[in-house]
Design an enzyme around this catalytic site. Structure first.
Site, short mmCIF file in Angstrom:
data_model
loop_
_atom_site.label_atom_id
_atom_site.label_comp_id
_atom_site.label_asym_id
_atom_site.label_seq_id
_atom_site.Cartn_x
_atom_site.Cartn_y
_atom_site.Cartn_z
N ASP A 68 -7.15 -1.39 -4.41
CA ASP A 68 -8.18 -1.04 -3.44
C ASP A 68 -9.13 0.02 -4.02
OD1 ASP A 68 -7.02 -2.71 -1.54
OD2 ASP A 68 -5.74 -1.12 -0.75
N ASP A 125 0.85 -1.19 0.00
CA ASP A 125 0.00 0.00 0.00
C ASP A 125 0.89 1.24 0.00
OD1 ASP A 125 -2.43 -1.44 0.13
OD2 ASP A 125 -2.25 -1.64 2.30
#
Length: 205
Positions: free
Chosen positions: A185, A151
């Protein structure tokens, strides 16, 4: 949108997702961040579990973290086949364009994170205190199915102390928006958002 165009769209999202993750993994040390704007940072973290870093073992105490990780990855792989069939069926039946776009986004995002979970433990070495190498001679940081999701997108739009009059959280330090996420995401969230906001049009007969 036809199945062929859906596949091309999915490939495009996967390329952007994986290129961004590989770049971050091979250029950043874990925890390193770069400020782009006051409200946007590139911040490298790794997620070993589900959304917001949650783990199955957080809820089921008798399962070890490694067993829970394998269970989660296997579940994701099974789920991606179901989503893939949903996309195939929606294009075959010429369902609404919103539904097809949404399912394609969800499929691409889910597959992007599955690639991390399945392969990154083998393809990269550790990022703790060092920049990771791709295909290191000494081997990866873990085995197959034990990879961590990369991420890097962080939007701390506002930071400060909440008003004292707020119940429960008054006076505490708060960041909005705190989660760190990735392109995959974003694709999943956008897909679900389309299904929620345009529900009637998405599932119109």
């Amino acid at each position: 949108m036809s199945l062929k165009k859906s596949i091309l769209f999915i490939i495009l999202i996967l390329l952007v997702d994986q290129v961004s993750k590989i770049y971050i993994k091979t250029h950043f040390i874990l925890g390193e961040d770069v400020t782009v704007f006051n409200w946007f940072k590139i911040y490298f973290i790794e997620n070993d579990g589900m959304a917001w870093g949650t783990k199955i073992s957080d809820f089921v105490s008798f399962i070890s973290d490694r067993t829970a990780k394998i269970a989660l990855t296997v579940f994701r792989i099974v789920a991606i086949f179901g989503i893939g069939y949903w996309l195939y069926d929606a294009t075959r039946k010429q369902n609404s364009q919103i539904l097809i776009w949404a399912v394609a986004l969800i499929f691409a995002g889910a597959l992007g994170n599955i690639i991390d979970s399945v392969f990154y433990g083998v393809l990269f070495d550790d990022s703790f205190g060092q920049v990771a190498s791709f295909m290191p001679a000494s081997g990866g940081y873990d085995g197959l199915l034990h990879g961590k999701v990369v991420d890097m997108l962080y939007f701390p739009l506002w930071k400060g102390y909440l008003p004292e009059w707020l119940p429960f959280y008054g006076g505490t330090y708060f960041t909005f928006f705190d989660p760190v996420f990735n392109i995959a995401d974003m694709a999943i969230s956008t897909g679900f958002g389309l299904l929620i906001v345009f529900n009637k049009r998405a599932f119109a007969d």
